[in-house]
Design an enzyme around this catalytic site. Structure first.
Site, PDB file in Angstrom:
ATOM      1  N   PHE B 123      64.831 -41.967  86.348  1.00  0.00           N
ATOM      2  CA  PHE B 123      64.390 -40.582  86.434  1.00  0.00           C
ATOM      3  C   PHE B 123      64.830 -40.037  87.800  1.00  0.00           C
ATOM      4  CE2 PHE B 123      61.700 -36.948  87.171  1.00  0.00           C
ATOM      5  CZ  PHE B 123      61.886 -36.270  85.986  1.00  0.00           C
ATOM      6  N   ASP B 192      57.376 -47.232  88.420  1.00  0.00           N
ATOM      7  CA  ASP B 192      57.045 -45.862  88.043  1.00  0.00           C
ATOM      8  C   ASP B 192      56.520 -45.902  86.606  1.00  0.00           C
ATOM      9  OD1 ASP B 192      56.956 -43.233  87.181  1.00  0.00           O
ATOM     10  OD2 ASP B 192      58.761 -42.640  88.270  1.00  0.00           O
ATOM     11  N   TYR B 217      50.412 -35.567  84.023  1.00  0.00           N
ATOM     12  CA  TYR B 217      50.523 -34.462  83.060  1.00  0.00           C
ATOM     13  C   TYR B 217      51.172 -34.827  81.736  1.00  0.00           C
ATOM     14  CZ  TYR B 217      55.051 -33.739  85.550  1.00  0.00           C
ATOM     15  OH  TYR B 217      56.280 -33.879  86.145  1.00  0.00           O
ATOM     16  N   LYS B 218      51.521 -36.091  81.587  1.00  0.00           N
ATOM     17  CA  LYS B 218      52.127 -36.514  80.326  1.00  0.00           C
ATOM     18  C   LYS B 218      51.036 -37.087  79.419  1.00  0.00           C
ATOM     19  CE  LYS B 218      56.481 -37.473  82.715  1.00  0.00           C
ATOM     20  NZ  LYS B 218      57.280 -36.376  82.146  1.00  0.00           N
ATOM     21  N   ARG B 408      64.730 -35.813  72.208  1.00  0.00           N
ATOM     22  CA  ARG B 408      63.678 -36.773  72.523  1.00  0.00           C
ATOM     23  C   ARG B 408      62.398 -36.366  71.811  1.00  0.00           C
ATOM     24  NH1 ARG B 408      61.362 -37.592  78.627  1.00  0.00           N
ATOM     25  NH2 ARG B 408      60.546 -35.538  78.134  1.00  0.00           N
TER      26      ARG B 408
END
Lengths: 449, 449
Positions: B123, B192, B217-218, B408
């Protein structure tokens, strides 16, 4: 003094703005310089952000609700409050994190210079962030008392980092003079506006400032821990390089490339994803302050604090006789927490004899006695300041305590009345007269104050 | 497949949790891996924080409403979801900022070593934060393809920084094996967990991990830009030193001393003041995920994604014939975005002939075909992935696009139904069959996707 307070309140053109805030019944809130009060519009706005933008819009709201440009939008609204252009200000992270970015950026712009100059007793996080860079071997902290700062500027200083209005004393630096002195020495300047922004007008560009940071949760009423803002003068945009190079500061975050390439201008100060709920709450506070106007707020702030001093002097609890002898001649009144500018404001009006001080206790004003030389607060030294503060809180008057011995009363004028000042003086005088603060209950220090 | 979907939904023990989220009518939300949906309890909680704690409590709520310990409290609730002890996890800042702190800490703990090892295509912000430290002259970035990572570990490597579940492919690292390999080389490991925490169980302490960061927030449903969390194994607490040494990470923030002295344990990862509104929203999301249980969520996630693959294969739009030939034997299905682990999961059940691929288009699965080897998502390669994603959104099915060519689909199982999978497959097949994505409208790329 209550009659005079009523007159002043009746004539106050900002009085109606009090209705735009939630102020609990019976509370006089003199801590808006620590956490601003809740604007009535905030809950409705957050409800909309939550149920509408997040709940219904879901991921689409990054575009449809313009979340992606929220840091720039709110930054742009803060800009005119601090004498900046909209594209020079962005909302991001905390004051501390922004300090780290901008101190780092200054070091990059002044290769060969490692010293970051500040004053002892600056707000701790400002010094701690210098020390963070010191721990990386990249900076050297140099502290000089405020009257010695200009002399401490030499060819080793990369950056002068000062807080415009001192958190403890309320003393204000001469931004233009200090900025010029730093530039003369080849250094850059970073102003911490945490106790300035939204409380009093300041002209960053007029003073030629390089960088600034400021707090969202004090006079901007953004809510507890609201995100902070950062300013970078346009002339530095191209050269600006900072190590917290997160994806939101990338020129093309959604290209997902392996190599960092900074976004243009202040956007490169962004690091991670902005906390949208908190930034949205901040926007409401900023809108409200902008609507009222910082000039108006500062004028009322001075009127409030001057009136409080008058009430306190009348009650005989200020140990500053000169207060009543022309207001502003005394240097001792401002010796408190490192203020060196009061002499410039001496005025020489004659005044009557002050009433004698009360027997049981009095307060020493440590803020500059000239209201043009201080921020939107009054600070008093008292050896039992903590207990005194607690005793006031028990009577519904919320100020705060700053270690080791400062009672700090802040004036967020949008929701304060002159009659609040009269009552504060009355209660303070009563507590001092009775020694009502001198109880075990009030002397037990909480972990957090 | 709709009949089978109905059966699966009827048997789904988590089905009732869908009512705990606000899901817009007619929307199938397959982007909870980018922004989790709104828990119904969040607006009420925020209303309480705003009107009660902030509005009425004002500054007192730092104590009375325990705002001051909120980062520790929410961190402590996240801990069991990721195999950590409560005192090892804290909520702070963003993933990016926390990466900077922990990479810096690792460099301090491994003097003489400067290399931070990661993989290309990680990422972006993970790499950008390494590059930030590189710009300070403190770190050297080294990237190795995932199958070459172990070989790239040498005596120069201070830290191995990997994302446990790849944001694009969903491929999962073997945390225990990589951690052990890094330790064998004398390096530390930072995981991560942004695409892991709240979606699948992970055992940081069981694997001997040193550090971790993760996103709020996921899958934790903390709201847009929710604050992040950070983990530090207890054995490193005493030695931990990080340069973002803000006042909230001080041992005694309210002593207001000039010199930084770190708080005990993970508390020293705090920097500025936490954004209380956003952290409070995060707490609601974390509470809900903890109530459902990550094990249950992961089991349902696998069932959902497997069922979707079954539906897509049935519709003939996956160009992975082996999917129907025993599921898991094919290596080509997982070659997509750097996955090197699929061979370990080969299974050899016999299977019927697959139906022929549709003429007008098909998708290439780039996620590992073995559900135990991937996170809670399926990623497909298609040369018009962006337009395809937009066409799906126009039909109420929200997935996302990751440059340059990945569609995705994420599975946040708390609010997804098997019938959503059947419909997604049906619409995808229809779009592909008709080339319905091939319009100018859907091919115009938005600034943000």
């Amino acid at each position: 003094m209550l009659d005079k307070a009523r007159e002043l309140d009746a004539a106050d053109e900002l009085a109606h703005f009090r209705d735009r805030f939630e102020i609990p019944e019976g509370v006089i809130y003199l801590d808006g310089n620590s956490l601003g009060a809740l604007p009535k519009a905030t809950p409705a706005r957050l409800e909309q952000v939550m149920r509408g933008e997040w709940g219904k819009g879901l991921i689409r709201s990054w575009n449809d609700a313009d979340w992606i440009t929220l840091p720039q939008r709110v930054g742009g609204k803060i800009a005119p409050l601090i004498g900046a252009h909209p594209h020079e200000v962005i909302v991001a992270d905390s004051v501390s994190v922004n300090l780290f970015k901008l101190i780092s950026a200054a070091l990059k712009m002044r290769p060969g210079r490692k010293v970051i100059l500040s004053e002892p007793g600056n707000f701790p996080t400002d010094l701690y962030m210098i020390q963070g860079l010191e721990s990386q071997g990249l900076a050297t902290q140099r502290l000089a008392e405020r009257e010695a700062i200009i002399d401490a500027l030499d060819e080793d200083v990369a950056l002068l980092l000062l807080t415009h209005v001192h958190y403890k004393s309320g003393a204000m630096f001469d931004m233009a003079a200090l900025t010029e002195a730093a530039h003369d020495a080849g250094a850059l300047v970073l102003w911490d506006l945490s106790h300035t922004g939204g409380a009093l007008p300041v002209d960053l560009n007029g003073c030629g400032a390089d960088f600034a940071v400021g707090c969202g949760y004090k006079y901007l009423n953004g809510g507890p821990g609201a995100p902070a803002y950062a300013f970078v003068a346009e002339r530095h945009h191209e050269a600006l390089e900072q190590p917290l190079s997160g994806w939101m500061g990338h020129a093309a975050p959604f290209a997902f490339t392996d190599d960092y390439s900074p976004a243009p201008g202040v956007d490169r100060l962004l690091c991670g994803t902005a906390p949208i709920l908190s930034v949205s709450a901040l926007e409401v506070g900023v809108d409200l302050i902008a609507e009222i106007g910082v000039d108006h707020l500062w004028a009322k702030s001075r009127a409030l604090s001057e009136f409080l001093l008058e009430c306190l002097a009348e009650a005989g609890v200020i140990n500053t006789p000169s207060l009543l002898q022309g207001r502003g001649r005394s240097r001792e009144a401002a010796e408190g927490v490192g203020d060196a500018q009061t002499e410039t404001s001496a005025r020489d009006a004659p005044a009557p004899e002050p009433p004698p001080l009360k027997e049981r206790g009095s307060l020493a004003l440590v803020s500059p006695i000239d209201p043009m030389q201080r921020g939107s607060q009054l600070s008093f030294r008292h050896q039992e300041a903590y207990a005194l503060c607690q005793a006031l809180i028990a009577r519904g008057i919320i100020g705060d305590f700053r270690a080791p011995d400062i009672l700090r009363l802040g004036f967020a004028p949008a929701y304060l009345r002159f009659k609040d000042m009269a009552r504060t003086a009355e209660e303070l005088a009563d507590i001092l007269a009775k020694g009502a603060w001198d109880t075990a209950e009030f002397k037990q220090r909480a972990a957090v104050t």
